[in-house]
Design an enzyme around this catalytic site. Structure first.
Site: not given
Length: 275
Positions: A18, A41, A99, A117, A142-143, A163
């Site tokens: 971060h 994600h 994030s 997400e 799905d990311g 991520d």
């Protein structure tokens, strides 16, 4: 799908990730044109440090809880300031900003954010954390599918944060394939990829794959708080940034050693390397 970041929120890996995310956003804000942040994600958005998961592991105490900016060199303290301005405010309310919360706090009114997400519980918490903020959209997807679907953005400037939880054995391979496909569609974007380190091979494989694919501009950053072991706890993590801001390498070379000293004591170590 069983991963729950609430157990790890605010740990050393979050501080590292971060702090660098905040530096990239700070750079994007230097130009007046809007940008987009895509978080593939996104997780829950923010995390309660008093919740059972966080108190059970206590990992945040060795991360955000261990930071003492006043003991850092002045330059490193200044580089950390945008991240800490958000994290300290959240921590005062008993929370740690994931994030999405960090990006929302740092982005400007004209910028746009998209959070992907798939986990139902995390998705519900993420939607609650984002609330009615008109700059942001939360997508149940799905990311990697979202990464392919939502680039290039209309703003033509921006950052993709990838991520994933790394719960499946082929996660790194899936991530690499998705990243290279995305880069082929949007070569100008900044891509920031997080990975855990149990040994050195994961980061080296990702770097080698990018180099073999002809990705010409990438930076590899790693932070460890102890020597990593395959069967031990997570004590090291890495970031690969494709198309990094031109100032980021020098900033990381200043900031990461200061983080390693505070979070790892005498055992901390860093990597700052062009790919």
């Amino acid at each position: 799908m069983n991963y729950d970041h609430a157990f790890h929120a605010g740990n050393f890996a979050d501080v590292f990730k971060h702090a660098i995310l905040a530096r990239v956003i700070d750079y994007l804000k230097r130009k007046p044109a809007p940008f987009r942040i895509i978080d593939t994600h996104a997780g829950s958005g923010a995390y309660e440090l008093s919740a059972d998961a966080a108190t059970r592991t206590g990992e945040w105490r060795g991360g955000i809880g261990a930071l003492d900016p006043e003991a850092m060199p002045a330059e490193a303290r200044a580089l950390l300031a945008p991240y800490l301005a958000v994290a300290d405010t959240a921590r005062a309310g008993g929370r740690y900003p994931g994030s999405p919360a960090l990006a929302l706090a740092l982005a400007r009114p004209l910028d746009r954010l998209l959070f992907c997400e798939l986990h139902p519980a995390a998705l519900a918490r993420l939607r609650a954390a984002v609330g009615r903020d008109r700059r942001a959209k939360v997508i149940d997807i799905d990311g990697y599918t979202g990464l392919n679907a939502f680039i290039p953005p209309v703003e033509r400037r921006g950052l993709v944060l990838v991520d994933p939880p790394f719960e499946v054995p082929d996660e790194l391979e899936r991530l690499t394939a998705a990243l290279l496909a995305a880069h082929a569609k949007w070569r100008e974007g900044i891509y920031m990829i997080w990975y855990p380190i149990k040994d050195r091979r994961g980061g080296e494989r990702l770097a080698a794959a990018l180099a073999a694919a002809g990705v010409a501009d990438a930076l590899r950053l790693e932070l460890s708080v102890a020597p990593p072991a395959p069967d031990g706890p997570l004590v090291a993590s890495g970031l690969v940034i494709v198309n990094p801001p031109y100032v980021l390498e020098a900033e990381a070379a200043c900031l990461l050693p200061a983080l390693a000293r505070q979070l790892g004591g005498g055992d901390g170590a860093v990597v700052v390397q062009r790919i």
